[in-house]
Design a protein around this motif. Structure first.
Motif, PDB file in Angstrom:
ATOM      1  N   SER A 226      31.520  87.442  -6.746  1.00 52.24           N
ATOM      2  CA  SER A 226      31.094  86.189  -6.237  1.00 52.24           C
ATOM      3  C   SER A 226      31.121  85.094  -7.403  1.00 52.24           C
ATOM      4  O   SER A 226      31.499  84.557  -6.959  1.00 52.24           O
ATOM      5  N   ARG A 227      30.949  85.739  -8.844  1.00 58.02           N
ATOM      6  CA  ARG A 227      31.884  84.549  -9.659  1.00 58.02           C
ATOM      7  C   ARG A 227      32.362  84.716 -10.281  1.00 58.02           C
ATOM      8  O   ARG A 227      33.298  83.604 -10.716  1.00 58.02           O
ATOM      9  N   GLN A 228      33.777  86.217  -9.917  1.00 62.10           N
ATOM     10  CA  GLN A 228      34.591  85.973  -9.790  1.00 62.10           C
ATOM     11  C   GLN A 228      35.153  84.567  -8.661  1.00 62.10           C
ATOM     12  O   GLN A 228      36.286  84.025  -9.299  1.00 62.10           O
ATOM     13  N   LEU A 229      34.938  85.237  -7.729  1.00 63.59           N
ATOM     14  CA  LEU A 229      35.164  84.091  -6.687  1.00 63.59           C
ATOM     15  C   LEU A 229      35.623  82.948  -7.045  1.00 63.59           C
ATOM     16  O   LEU A 229      36.441  81.842  -6.443  1.00 63.59           O
ATOM     17  N   GLY A 230      33.740  82.422  -7.083  1.00 61.96           N
ATOM     18  CA  GLY A 230      33.876  80.594  -8.449  1.00 61.96           C
ATOM     19  C   GLY A 230      34.960  80.746  -8.674  1.00 61.96           C
ATOM     20  O   GLY A 230      35.347  79.239  -8.791  1.00 61.96           O
ATOM     21  N   CYS A 231      35.104  80.951 -10.346  1.00 65.43           N
ATOM     22  CA  CYS A 231      35.927  80.851 -10.828  1.00 65.43           C
ATOM     23  C   CYS A 231      37.430  81.114 -10.992  1.00 65.43           C
ATOM     24  O   CYS A 231      37.599  79.805 -10.857  1.00 65.43           O
ATOM     25  N   LEU A 232      37.783  81.548  -9.297  1.00 64.44           N
ATOM     26  CA  LEU A 232      39.571  81.148  -9.237  1.00 64.44           C
ATOM     27  C   LEU A 232      39.343  80.114  -8.137  1.00 64.44           C
ATOM     28  O   LEU A 232      39.943  78.938  -8.508  1.00 64.44           O
ATOM     29  N   LYS A 233      37.729  79.994  -7.586  1.00 63.57           N
ATOM     30  CA  LYS A 233      38.188  78.495  -7.035  1.00 63.57           C
ATOM     31  C   LYS A 233      38.160  77.221  -7.750  1.00 63.57           C
ATOM     32  O   LYS A 233      38.805  76.778  -7.773  1.00 63.57           O
ATOM     33  N   GLU A 234      36.837  77.355  -8.517  1.00 62.05           N
ATOM     34  CA  GLU A 234      37.299  76.338  -9.213  1.00 62.05           C
ATOM     35  C   GLU A 234      38.559  75.682 -10.518  1.00 62.05           C
ATOM     36  O   GLU A 234      39.113  74.351 -10.505  1.00 62.05           O
ATOM     37  N   ARG A 235      39.463  76.701 -10.868  1.00 61.42           N
ATOM     38  CA  ARG A 235      40.832  76.648 -11.228  1.00 61.42           C
ATOM     39  C   ARG A 235      41.883  76.841 -10.489  1.00 61.42           C
ATOM     40  O   ARG A 235      42.279  75.464 -10.348  1.00 61.42           O
ATOM     41  N   LEU A 236      41.525  76.462  -9.111  1.00 56.44           N
ATOM     42  CA  LEU A 236      42.929  76.970  -8.157  1.00 56.44           C
ATOM     43  C   LEU A 236      42.606  74.948  -8.091  1.00 56.44           C
ATOM     44  O   LEU A 236      43.735  74.425  -7.414  1.00 56.44           O
ATOM     45  N   VAL A 237      41.194  74.792  -7.899  1.00 55.84           N
ATOM     46  CA  VAL A 237      41.407  73.061  -7.378  1.00 55.84           C
ATOM     47  C   VAL A 237      41.559  72.246  -8.335  1.00 55.84           C
ATOM     48  O   VAL A 237      41.948  71.776  -8.191  1.00 55.84           O
ATOM     49  N   ARG A 238      40.510  72.679  -9.759  1.00 57.11           N
ATOM     50  CA  ARG A 238      41.575  72.015 -11.040  1.00 57.11           C
ATOM     51  C   ARG A 238      42.628  71.139 -10.832  1.00 57.11           C
ATOM     52  O   ARG A 238      42.847  70.434 -11.373  1.00 57.11           O
ATOM     53  N   THR A 239      43.655  72.561 -11.310  1.00 60.93           N
ATOM     54  CA  THR A 239      45.099  72.583 -10.948  1.00 60.93           C
ATOM     55  C   THR A 239      45.584  71.977  -9.369  1.00 60.93           C
ATOM     56  O   THR A 239      47.092  71.985 -10.122  1.00 60.93           O
ATOM     57  N   ARG A 240      45.102  72.056  -8.720  1.00 62.67           N
ATOM     58  CA  ARG A 240      45.630  71.085  -7.118  1.00 62.67           C
ATOM     59  C   ARG A 240      46.738  72.710  -7.128  1.00 62.67           C
ATOM     60  O   ARG A 240      47.686  71.857  -6.356  1.00 62.67           O
ATOM     61  N   THR A 241      46.608  73.346  -7.104  1.00 63.86           N
ATOM     62  CA  THR A 241      47.453  74.846  -7.043  1.00 63.86           C
ATOM     63  C   THR A 241      48.084  74.821  -5.253  1.00 63.86           C
ATOM     64  O   THR A 241      48.557  74.825  -4.941  1.00 63.86           O
ATOM     65  N   CYS A 242      46.329  74.203  -4.501  1.00 67.40           N
ATOM     66  CA  CYS A 242      46.637  75.101  -2.835  1.00 67.40           C
ATOM     67  C   CYS A 242      45.283  74.962  -2.399  1.00 67.40           C
ATOM     68  O   CYS A 242      44.409  73.878  -3.528  1.00 67.40           O
ATOM     69  N   SER A 243      45.380  74.446  -0.856  1.00 68.77           N
ATOM     70  CA  SER A 243      43.937  74.209  -0.461  1.00 68.77           C
ATOM     71  C   SER A 243      43.538  75.448  -0.366  1.00 68.77           C
ATOM     72  O   SER A 243      43.546  76.354  -0.139  1.00 68.77           O
ATOM     73  N   ILE A 244      41.748  76.378  -0.215  1.00 71.22           N
ATOM     74  CA  ILE A 244      41.151  77.174  -0.053  1.00 71.22           C
ATOM     75  C   ILE A 244      40.610  77.297   1.256  1.00 71.22           C
ATOM     76  O   ILE A 244      39.910  76.042   1.071  1.00 71.22           O
ATOM     77  N   ALA A 245      40.507  78.880   0.811  1.00 76.57           N
ATOM     78  CA  ALA A 245      40.078  79.210   2.729  1.00 76.57           C
ATOM     79  C   ALA A 245      38.710  80.101   2.227  1.00 76.57           C
ATOM     80  O   ALA A 245      38.536  81.426   1.926  1.00 76.57           O
ATOM     81  N   LEU A 246      36.752  79.678   2.133  1.00 80.11           N
ATOM     82  CA  LEU A 246      35.843  80.813   2.082  1.00 80.11           C
ATOM     83  C   LEU A 246      35.393  81.110   3.454  1.00 80.11           C
ATOM     84  O   LEU A 246      35.404  80.500   4.226  1.00 80.11           O
ATOM     85  N   SER A 247      34.620  82.108   3.612  1.00 80.40           N
ATOM     86  CA  SER A 247      34.322  82.371   4.980  1.00 80.40           C
ATOM     87  C   SER A 247      32.796  82.177   4.750  1.00 80.40           C
ATOM     88  O   SER A 247      32.338  81.417   3.062  1.00 80.40           O
ATOM     89  N   ASN A 248      31.657  81.896   5.795  1.00 82.65           N
ATOM     90  CA  ASN A 248      30.494  81.375   5.788  1.00 82.65           C
ATOM     91  C   ASN A 248      29.474  81.581   4.853  1.00 82.65           C
ATOM     92  O   ASN A 248      29.030  81.363   3.761  1.00 82.65           O
ATOM     93  N   LYS A 249      29.719  83.244   4.135  1.00 85.65           N
ATOM     94  CA  LYS A 249      28.356  83.682   2.976  1.00 85.65           C
ATOM     95  C   LYS A 249      29.402  83.393   2.333  1.00 85.65           C
ATOM     96  O   LYS A 249      28.441  83.759   1.207  1.00 85.65           O
ATOM     97  N   ASP A 250      30.720  83.593   2.048  1.00 86.98           N
ATOM     98  CA  ASP A 250      31.069  83.465   0.262  1.00 86.98           C
ATOM     99  C   ASP A 250      30.561  81.871   0.260  1.00 86.98           C
ATOM    100  O   ASP A 250      30.099  82.155  -0.894  1.00 86.98           O
ATOM    101  N   LYS A 251      30.344  81.305   0.960  1.00 88.03           N
ATOM    102  CA  LYS A 251      30.187  79.389   0.514  1.00 88.03           C
ATOM    103  C   LYS A 251      29.229  79.207   0.345  1.00 88.03           C
ATOM    104  O   LYS A 251      28.497  78.915  -0.375  1.00 88.03           O
ATOM    105  N   GLU A 252      28.153  80.491   1.179  1.00 87.90           N
ATOM    106  CA  GLU A 252      26.884  80.283   0.663  1.00 87.90           C
ATOM    107  C   GLU A 252      26.218  80.405  -0.760  1.00 87.90           C
ATOM    108  O   GLU A 252      25.747  80.334  -1.107  1.00 87.90           O
TER     109      GLU A 252
END
Length: 974
Positions: free
Chosen positions: A773-799
């Motif tokens: 999950s920590r790698q998932l969070g790092c990827l999410k932050e980088r993709l959002v910060r660089t405005r690469t794309c919109s991101i979809a996450l499952s409910n469990k991963d969101k929590e």
């Protein structure tokens, strides 16, 4: 806790009693061990902060030393008691942290309905109390402001998890009502513990064990001694005379084959191999089944207990639907129980059945998110069915009993909620100790209720109208006039006219005579006698008597009365449930797909054995389990007792019944026969090769899996090998045992950007899988910060990301909003992506260290899922040297090497000019060395090309003639 193997010494001998005992203890331990850990940790914090003032702000997320994550809410106060569907219901307010104030609590994921929470109390004598509750709803600080006067407190409404545990309810109410400086409470919100997910399974296992009940196929599932080559029984359908199964329901109108009705013998397995093969060929020629599916269909119809292994992409659900159609054609009055691990899987299966014309379906449970399931629920069936006179009478009687105790419980809750004395609280005390006063009030009360026939008027009179009127200084003479006015208000009498009771009364107004005159003579009161007529004393004397009665009443007695009503209410509910069960059975009588004699279990490899055992009802004649024990196992909380650890192999909490039967680990146990699906329709052959060389040597590829190359990449599959170390974990942070790798995060982010820029992929075509999950969070932050794309996450991963701090409340609300997933790049943990697929999958293995610690990816099942999700392209970024220490990874790496598809750099090229290749080994090289693909057009260039296209069209006067020139324009303009 007993180990799983029968050879180990336990209280029970091998057989059904031992199986039920072991499965009950395993499920209970897995469910409640994190609960116990969280409650113990919360109790320690409560003890340490007992003398501290209530906090104004605090952090609710907590982590125990064993890694259990939970939420802790402080400064608990009882707001009120209610008596609702589950009996006694409590509304508890708590100091709300600043980040959850206003409406943010409602979108935070806290206090979701049906989840388990614990109410822990500590008094000045260091006595702890714990009550477990089921959450009904929560209220934000805005909703609580009229009560609290500020925005600092929120509340949660909950009922007791076991409403029949009267002692636990009594103890909790005593503590809450005695709340003060000498006692404090906290709420422990437990992580993902859904009461309905374990309660009924444990209760059913208890019932089976205590009643010495049998289960179906016990000779196979729980043999009393080791047996080898036990003959598999045929399905024992009652009244089934035909030795053949009719396959006409599977006939493909587009194929010209044999006449399928009837053809498949129930003793198919006893036929010669040549005859079996010939029959399978005939079935394939007349249906859309492939050879593996046709063989599995025949074998499942020939075994009372049947297992089918379906590797990824081989059509397991299609086989299950085909089996249901054939069985219903063969035995139209035989109901089928379809069991799935998730609501989503069940809805998909039932949707396929309904799409095939099987519409007599009952969808049990309330967890569906699909609108179309509404017409198949029990509520819909009840609404559209007619009851017999006897059923109607029994139901009405049971409902009246429940409603009677509900009304009584509501009165007692109101009595405990108020600081004033109520008739409900004082009634029994007056009758026992002040009989003359009691009869004075009670006579008037009876008079009132007889007069007010309307239900609403009775509710106005309930609770001792005369007593409440007396407490406020009212006079008896006023009651008569008030009754007439109240009747006029409800339309029962006309203003100024006499009420029915007044008309019947004599001119001497005998209804208002003293109790002595009403009873026809002097009354001898056995206890204390109230001095004179209650209506004749002044208000100050009344107030003194009210205070005296309040002092004589004990809070404990009132709580005990409410607890007793709860007990009687639950008995009445149980009687009503029995009547409901009888009525519902008549509703389900004509349903084809619900349950009883035939079971079809989908994704059986993901279901814990305790849950599977609960479906093996004694009436079951045919059980079919479809799944893959080589993919992800059941998810358990106590991984230390799972097959992922050496110590856990004795207990194997995550071993499904399918895996235990197909691949037994117990000494002397023989594997049960398993059918296998062989033809996969998901992965390109290059991707499928990874599993062919490891787990599925029999796997074949459907012609449709040969697809075009991946645009912009030289290879369809590639392993980017590196030696960049993983990030050091922060043991003190939330999710401190999780891992990340900054290099892999950057490399994958740039690869995603590059693939999207080719214009050959939509965002929804790409999925990034990670084990942590920590790698998932790092990827999410980088993709959002660089405005690469919109991101979809499952409910469990969101929590999980919210708990680790990667998602704040605003982002969590944004990710909860409904967005078209096909326009978003999917980020997912491997465990959350089983059963799904994507055109292109990028896998980050994360781990890279000199200690040779592989972590999660040493598990064969998880590797299988990670490597079988891609349809067209599959790319791995990871340390191959480290992963070679795992046998399965070593074989996969050898496969990449044999094809020249492993190295320190991706090879990219333009899809139109493949000779222009670039090696990319660092993230920045995607922008420095790799030119934008020819198909990508920047906004300014897009405008120039548009004017050019319009000019070409005007020159040639017709667009069709300009199509040749337009074909040379970038893809974005075509």
């Amino acid at each position: 806790m007993p180990p799983k193997d029968p050879a180990n010494n336990t209280y029970h001998q091998p057989g059904i009693p031992r199986l039920l005992d072991v499965q009950f203890r395993h499920l209970r331990y897995d469910t409640f061990e994190p609960v116990i850990d969280a409650c113990y940790h919360a109790s320690q914090q409560l003890a340490v902060s007992f003398k501290d003032p209530p906090p104004l702000d605090y952090e609710v997320r907590q982590n125990t030393s064993r890694g259990t994550q939970y939420s802790l809410f402080r400064d608990i106060k009882l707001e009120d008691l209610r008596f609702e569907r589950h009996g006694i219901t409590i509304r508890l307010s708590f100091a709300c942290p600043s980040r959850l104030r206003q409406r943010r609590l409602l979108s935070s994921g806290h206090f979701e309905s049906g989840m388990l929470m614990a109410l822990i109390g500590l008094d000045s004598k260091n006595m702890l109390s714990t009550a477990f509750c089921t959450i009904d709803m929560c209220q934000s600080t805005l909703a609580m402001k009229p009560t609290t006067g500020n925005h600092l407190r929120a509340s949660v409404v909950a009922s007791f998890a076991d409403p029949q545990d009267i002692d636990a309810a009594r103890q909790a109410l005593h503590g809450l009502k005695d709340y003060g400086p000498k006692q404090k409470f906290v709420i422990v919100e437990l992580p993902n513990v859904l009461v309905a997910g374990y309660y009924w399974i444990l209760k059913h296992l208890q019932h089976l064990s205590s009643s010495n009940a049998n289960i179906s196929f016990s000779d196979f599932v729980a043999p009393s001694k080791a047996q080898s080559n036990l003959p598999v029984e045929l399905p024992a359908y009652d009244g089934a005379e035909a030795p053949f199964f009719d396959l006409s329901a599977l006939q493909d109108p587009g194929k010209k084959g044999m006449d399928l009705a009837p053809k498949v013998r129930s003793d198919f397995l006893e036929l010669a191999s040549t005859d079996r093969n010939a029959l399978i060929e005939d079935i394939c020629s007349a249906t859309t089944l492939d050879q593996g599916q046709a063989a599995a269909l025949c074998e499942n119809l020939s075994r009372g207990l049947a297992f089918t292994q379906g590797p990824p992409g081989t059509g397991k659900t299609f086989l299950g639907v085909s089996l249901a159609k054939v069985i219903l054609e063969h035995m139209p009055k035989t109901p089928i129980l379809v069991a799935c691990m998730t609501n989503h899987a069940l809805d998909n299966f039932l949707g396929d059945l309904i799409g095939q014309g099987i519409t007599r379906v009952a969808r049990l449970g309330n967890g569906s998110k699909e609108d179309w399931t509404g017409k198949y629920t029990m509520a819909s069936l009840r609404k559209n069915s007619r009851l017999s006179i006897g059923q109607s009478m029994r139901l009405n009687k049971s409902y009246r009993g429940v409603q009677s105790f509900t009304n009584e419980g509501t009165k007692w809750c109101e009595a405990l909620n108020t600081h004033t004395l109520t008739w409900t609280a004082v009634r029994d005390h007056l009758e026992k100790n002040y009989s003359n006063a009691f009869y004075d009030f009670h006579k008037c009360k009876s008079y009132k209720e007889q007069e007010l026939e309307d239900v609403r008027q009775k509710r106005q009179a309930a609770g001792g109208f005369a007593f409440q009127h007396w407490c406020t200084g009212g006079d008896l003479k006023e009651i008569k006039g008030f009754s007439r006015d109240l009747g006029a208000f409800f339309g029962k009498t006309k203003a100024g006219s006499k009420s029915p009771a007044e008309s019947e009364a004599s001119e001497e107004d005998s209804s208002l005579e003293s109790p002595t005159e009403q009873l026809g003579g002097p009354v001898e009161y056995p206890y204390q006698v109230f001095p004179g007529d209650v209506w004749s004393i002044p208000m100050d004397v009344r107030a003194a008597w009210i205070a005296k009665w309040k002092s004589e009443l004990s809070l404990s007695n009132n709580i005990d009365k409410l607890a007793e009503i709860q007990r009687r209410y639950m008995n009445a509910r149980e009687q009503r449930s029995e009547v409901h069960s009888e009525v519902d059975a008549s509703y389900l009588a004509d349903r084809q797909v619900i349950g009883m004699t035939t079971l079809i279990c989908e994704e059986a490899g993901e279901i814990m054995e305790a849950q599977t055992i609960s479906t093996l009802l004694p009436s079951l004649k045919h059980a079919i389990f479809i799944g893959d024990p080589l993919q992800l196992r059941p998810q358990v909380g106590q991984t230390c007792l799972s097959l992922e650890t050496a110590y856990g192999t004795k207990y194997r909490l995550d071993e499904s019944l399918f895996e235990r039967m197909a691949m037994p680990r117990a000494p002397g146990a023989q594997p049960f026969p398993v059918s296998k699906l062989k033809l996969q329709r998901r992965m390109h052959p290059d991707v499928a090769d990874l599993m062919r060389v490891t787990l599925y040597p029999f796997l074949e590829d459907h012609p449709s899996t040969s697809r075009l190359p991946v645009a912009g990449m030289a290879h369809r599959t590639f392993w980017l090998d590196h030696q960049e170390p993983e990030d050091a974990p922060d043991a003190l942070a939330a999710g401190g045992r999780s891992y990340s790798n900054t290099f892999e995060c950057a490399m994958i982010s740039e690869l995603v950007r590059y693939l999207l820029n080719t214009n050959d992929f939509n965002s929804g075509d790409i999925t990034v899988l990670v084990p942590y999950s920590r790698q998932l969070g790092c990827l999410k932050e980088r993709l959002v910060r660089t405005r690469t794309c919109s991101i979809a996450l499952s409910n469990k991963d969101k929590e999980d990301l919210a708990d680790m701090g990667f998602l704040d409340d605003a982002e969590l609300q944004q990710f909860r909003s409904t967005v078209e997933v096909s326009r978003m790049v999917r980020l997912a943990t491997i465990d959350g992506f089983q059963g799904e697929e994507a055109k292109v999958v990028i896998l980050s293995t994360v781990r890279s260290n000199i200690q040779d610690r592989v972590g999660f990816l040493q598990t064969t099942n998880r590797v299988n899922v990670a490597c079988t999700r891609a349809r067209n392209g599959f790319y791995i970024v990871g340390n191959a040297t480290l992963l070679r220490t795992v046998d399965m990874w070593s074989t996969i790496i050898d496969n990449f090497q044999s094809k020249g598809r492993i190295g320190s750099a991706f090879i990219t090229h333009c899809s139109r000019h493949p000779h222009l290749a670039h090696a990319v080994s660092r993230p920045r090289q995607f922008q420095e060395q790799v030119p934008l693909p020819q198909d990508i057009v920047r906004p300014r260039e897009l405008l120039d090309h548009l004017f050019l296209a319009m000019w070409l069209a005007s020159l040639q006067q017709t667009l069709p003639r300009s199509s040749t020139l337009l074909a040379h324009l970038p893809r974005a303009l075509r």
